[in-house]
Design an enzyme around this catalytic site. Structure first.
Site, mmCIF file in Angstrom:
data_model
loop_
_atom_site.group_PDB
_atom_site.id
_atom_site.type_symbol
_atom_site.label_atom_id
_atom_site.label_comp_id
_atom_site.label_asym_id
_atom_site.label_seq_id
_atom_site.Cartn_x
_atom_site.Cartn_y
_atom_site.Cartn_z
ATOM 1 N N GLU B 75 0.668 -1.388 0.325
ATOM 2 C CA GLU B 75 -0.201 -0.107 0.304
ATOM 3 C C GLU B 75 0.483 1.170 0.382
ATOM 4 O O GLU B 75 0.664 2.350 -0.172
ATOM 5 C CB GLU B 75 -0.473 0.027 0.908
ATOM 6 C CG GLU B 75 -1.900 -1.176 0.974
ATOM 7 C CD GLU B 75 -1.559 -2.797 2.026
ATOM 8 O OE1 GLU B 75 -0.404 -2.455 2.348
ATOM 9 O OE2 GLU B 75 -2.250 -3.391 1.301
ATOM 10 N N HIS B 144 -11.036 -5.218 8.778
ATOM 11 C CA HIS B 144 -12.032 -4.713 7.569
ATOM 12 C C HIS B 144 -13.232 -4.122 7.407
ATOM 13 O O HIS B 144 -14.112 -4.238 6.147
ATOM 14 C CB HIS B 144 -12.535 -6.557 6.751
ATOM 15 C CG HIS B 144 -11.395 -7.579 6.276
ATOM 16 N ND1 HIS B 144 -10.782 -7.994 6.883
ATOM 17 C CD2 HIS B 144 -11.332 -7.786 5.280
ATOM 18 C CE1 HIS B 144 -9.835 -8.718 6.165
ATOM 19 N NE2 HIS B 144 -9.918 -8.409 5.142
HETATM 20 C C1 LIG Z 1 -1.491 -5.202 4.680
HETATM 21 C C2 LIG Z 1 -2.648 -5.315 3.541
HETATM 22 N N1 LIG Z 1 -2.971 -5.218 2.066
HETATM 23 C C3 LIG Z 1 -3.858 -5.703 1.828
HETATM 24 C C4 LIG Z 1 -4.593 -7.063 2.243
HETATM 25 C C5 LIG Z 1 -5.488 -7.757 1.610
HETATM 26 N N2 LIG Z 1 -5.713 -9.056 1.434
HETATM 27 C C6 LIG Z 1 -5.923 -10.225 2.355
HETATM 28 S S1 LIG Z 1 -4.353 -11.939 1.743
HETATM 29 C C7 LIG Z 1 -4.218 -10.583 0.304
HETATM 30 C C8 LIG Z 1 -3.502 -11.396 -0.710
HETATM 31 C C9 LIG Z 1 -2.285 -11.968 0.262
HETATM 32 O O1 LIG Z 1 -1.350 -13.096 -0.647
HETATM 33 P P1 LIG Z 1 -0.301 -13.720 -0.158
HETATM 34 O O2 LIG Z 1 0.878 -13.462 0.883
HETATM 35 O O3 LIG Z 1 0.020 -14.144 -1.208
HETATM 36 O O4 LIG Z 1 -0.956 -15.208 0.791
HETATM 37 P P2 LIG Z 1 -2.084 -16.172 0.142
HETATM 38 O O5 LIG Z 1 -3.152 -15.619 0.533
HETATM 39 O O6 LIG Z 1 -1.732 -16.783 -0.868
HETATM 40 O O7 LIG Z 1 -2.332 -17.238 1.452
HETATM 41 C C10 LIG Z 1 -4.250 -9.625 0.450
HETATM 42 C C11 LIG Z 1 -4.263 -8.361 -0.202
HETATM 43 C C12 LIG Z 1 -4.398 -7.436 4.084
HETATM 44 N N3 LIG Z 1 -4.977 -7.787 4.474
HETATM 45 N N4 LIG Z 1 -3.624 -6.849 4.498
#
Ligand SMILES: Cc1ncc(C[n+]2csc(CCOP(=O)(O)OP(=O)(O)O)c2C)c(N)n1
Lengths: 391, 349
Positions: B75, B144
């Protein structure tokens, strides 16, 4: 020992001397990912395991592997039980680690009792494997409270939703332990997408600068919600990110429980004995959607998902153990029954309507309730009382 | 039943098919991308997926990856890159996936996006829109559902908008994108699926071809009434309207003012309503302490003290972290809580 040259203190220097490699070579991951058992369950000969000087791993003992397999089967069963509970409306949301259970189990099993685990929202199975009661883990997803367990009880941080913030907490726990002279190792988990966040880089740098025993464990499952790794990072691998901070990185097949136990096990040992951080990247796959709110067909095709079915960590481990004579029908049945028991207890617990006292909302904001919150608690209490007496 | 549509009477357009709040935002983005090549949309999952709430659905397909694209998951990176792009003559519209996930970007927003114009003595303008889906009422897990508007409203240099109707969703997003100042654009998540019989093509036409009524800095009287004024915004507007409808049944006539734009703030519309009714309840979902609601009360007291028949009351979220899904009903301002506050306004009868 007839060695004349004194072994240097520094593990990097020692590795350079022992293997005749440069510090950069020591810190860079092995050229391929470490894999010990192939998808058919065959134990690979040493020269096919992806190892090279400085990257050799011993095969974990048979009883360790069998115990890990049991956790793997339980983890799979719990994942699928939880997904069913979401479909039945018993749980608000569940980010399943179906397909990634080998990473989950290995993350918890490589740690000793007093070691800490810092998980994310997807790491339920790891948290459970570290000893937290499944029902307690699930309360966050059922929507009762933002966490469901006491981090101090099992040395497990609360599952983190904001990405990678927990890695810095892990660094802090390790630093405190080091200042007190304890030999605690901390394993901190994150996803591939999360490695782009600033906190990821700050955590790695702190851990390296302060020489802290932290194992950063990245589960690279290919996607951050819809964004594929290729749009996330241009590095040759996520493990390569380690060297820039001055720590060693390693890549491992994330669906090979044997290799995971071996690499994470050695990373934890090294972290403990040398007080240094390491990064381990496991290459795995999220078989289901990000959560039930996500439509994975929008960003990946079924053929890709099908390919990964053949690499399933559970069937692979079963084939390996059976082939080695470590798993017979009786053991298989016992393990299946144990998984059923966990699932049944979870189902019963989730089907029971747990009542949370809404007044508790005001009790844990500060250690000592403020006058304002006491007042607000009274307002809610009066409303609740009125509701009760209403016809 | 005939599936044929009755022909529209000549000279009249057929009644508009209902559009959702989300569609209005999506159309506003598409229209802004069409209208100005400098507009770019980026953030996490906004490309192929179309955003987790589908607000950017189809934009990449329609406008290509240079106009609407996914970024790495960072972000601070998204907001910081927007600063540089805006300095280099573009108009970035960035998405923060959820309210609480904008916090890593707070440094860029508070230290740079808000202050660049001031620091450069007006030499640099930053026409950036930061879209933030916010607030609760959707059973979301932790982080959220934050109502984080006070942080941004408290930061000079940022405009803060929050539409509550489908029409405002379209028109205010267009205005935000056309603003030369940075705008934090708060989208009430629970209203994404709300519908209204709004003709989006007509809105586009109105916005682009006729002198549109300005929304920025303008509150609107969402329901007229004589006895008391409810001042509110964003996710609480429908709740306030429901409370007014319930009060009507009990013989009390409540006016509801939807602020729409928190910064700039429309003191005029607010004061006009308060002077007429003499009684005020401020309704907002964020915790009340040090909040936008607190600011509104202070302004009303300063400007309308002699018109007030009773102290101004507030109905807000409690001063606690946003609760988990099973407990959010106890947190959110409800119709009953609003009516209780109205009852407290020292009525003579
Ligand atoms: C700081 C932040 N930004 C955005 C989100 C929204 N978000 C939740 S999970 C996710 C994707 C995460 O992907 P990854 O790190 O590859 O983990 P995975 O879900 O594949 O296990 C996002 C963008 C968040 N939880 N925290």
């Amino acid at each position: 020992m007839s060695q004349t040259v004194e072994t240097p203190e520094d593990p990097i220097l020692r590795a350079s001397q022992t293997f005749g490699i440069t510090p950069e070579q020591y810190m860079l991951p092995a050229r391929g990912e470490i894999r010990m058992v192939d998808p058919t369950g065959r134990l690979l000969p040493a020269e096919e395991q992806g190892t090279e000087p400085g990257h050799e791993y011993p095969l974990p003992a048979g009883d360790v592997l069998l115990g890990a397999y049991e956790k793997l089967v339980v983890g799979r069963r719990v994942n699928d039980q939880n997904s069913a509970l979401v479909r039945q409306g018993r749980m608000a949301v569940y980010p399943s680690s179906h397909g990634q259970e080998a990473c989950q189990v290995a993350a918890a099993l490589c740690l000793k009792e007093g070691d800490w685990l810092f998980p994310t929202y997807r790491d339920t199975v790891a948290v459970m494997t570290k000893g937290v009661r499944p029902l307690d883990v699930m309360s966050i997803f059922r929507g009762e409270w933002h966490g469901g367990y006491d981090p101090h009880e099992h040395h497990v941080g609360i599952q983190s939703t904001p990405l990678t913030t927990q890695l810095l907490h892990a660094v802090g726990v390790a630093h405190a332990a080091k200042l007190r002279g304890e030999d605690t190792v901390v394993l901190a988990m994150c996803g591939d997408g999360a490695t782009s966040e600033g906190d990821f880089h700050e955590a790695l740098n702190f851990a390296a600068v302060f020489k802290l025993p932290v194992v950063f464990f990245v589960q690279n499952n290919g996607y951050a919600i819809s964004v594929p790794l290729s749009q996330q990072s241009a590095a040759p691998s996520l493990a390569h990110k380690a060297v820039g901070y001055g720590m060693a990185g390693e890549r491992v097949d994330g669906n090979d429980l044997v290799a995971l136990l071996a690499t994470l096990g050695r990373a934890v040992d090294l972290a403990r004995s040398e007080s240094e951080p390491l990064l381990v990247e496991a290459h795995t796959y999220r078989m289901q959607a990000h959560t039930n709110a996500d439509d994975a067909t929008r960003y990946r095709d079924d053929a890709e998902v099908q390919e990964w079915i053949a690499k399933d960590p559970v069937t692979r481990m079963r084939a390996y153990l059976a082939g080695e004579g470590l798993l017979d029908d009786a053991a298989e049945q016992r393990i299946a029954a144990a998984a059923e028991d966990v699932a049944a207890a979870l189902r019963d617990g989730m089907n029971a309507d747990v009542q949370v006292d809404p007044r508790e909302l005001f009790r844990h904001v500060y250690t000592e309730q403020t006058p304002q919150l006491a007042e607000q608690e009274q307002i809610l209490a009066a409303e609740l009382a009125r509701e009760e007496t209403a016809p | 039943m005939s599936t044929l549509q009755a022909p529209a009477p000549s000279g009249q357009t057929p009644a508009a098919r209902p559009a959702t709040f989300a569609q209005a935002l999506n159309t506003a983005l598409a229209d802004a991308l069409t209208a100005d090549d400098a507009v770019v949309v980026f953030g996490e999952d906004v490309g192929t997926l179309g955003g987790v709430f589908r607000i950017t659905d189809g934009l990449t397909q329609r406008f290509g990856r240079t106009r609407c694209f996914d970024t790495p998951l960072a972000e601070s990176g998204i907001a910081g890159m927007a600063v540089g792009m805006a300095m280099n003559r573009m108009r970035p519209v960035i998405e923060m996936q959820f309210d609480a996930f904008a916090y890593p970007a707070f440094e860029q927003i508070a230290s740079h996006i808000a202050k660049m114009h001031n620091r450069t003595r007006g030499a640099v303008t930053l026409p950036i829109v930061i879209r933030i889906p916010y607030a609760g009422g959707i059973g979301g897990v932790e982080h959220h559902c934050d109502s984080s508007e006070a942080y941004y409203a408290h930061t000079p240099g940022l405009k803060v908008f929050t539409p509550a109707t489908v029409e405002d969703a379209y028109l205010m997003l267009r205005e935000a994108i056309d603003s030369d100042d940075p705008v934090v654009f708060f989208e009430p998540k629970k209203l994404y699926w709300s519908k209204a019989p709004v003709d989006l093509a007509e809105l586009r036409d109105r916005y682009e071809n006729r002198a549109p009524e300005r929304r920025e800095g303008r509150a609107v009287v969402a329901r007229t009434g004589q006895d008391a004024t409810i001042l509110t915004y964003g996710p609480s507007v429908p709740t306030a309207l429901a409370a007014a409808a319930a009060a009507e049944a009990e013989g009390r006539s409540l006016e509801v003012v939807d602020l729409r734009s928190i910064v700039p703030f429309d003191d005029e519309t607010v004061a006009a309503s308060v002077r007429r009714t003499g009684r005020v309840v401020v309704v907002a979902e964020a915790p009340g302490f040090a909040s936008v609601a607190a600011e509104i009360v202070a302004r009303v007291q300063e400007r309308c003290f002699h018109s007030l028949a009773a102290p101004v009351r507030r109905v807000t979220g409690f001063d606690i972290p946003y609760p988990s899904p099973k407990l959010e009903e106890y947190y959110l301002p409800s119709v009953d809580r609003i009516l209780d506050a109205v009852d407290d306004l020292q009525w003579e009868d």
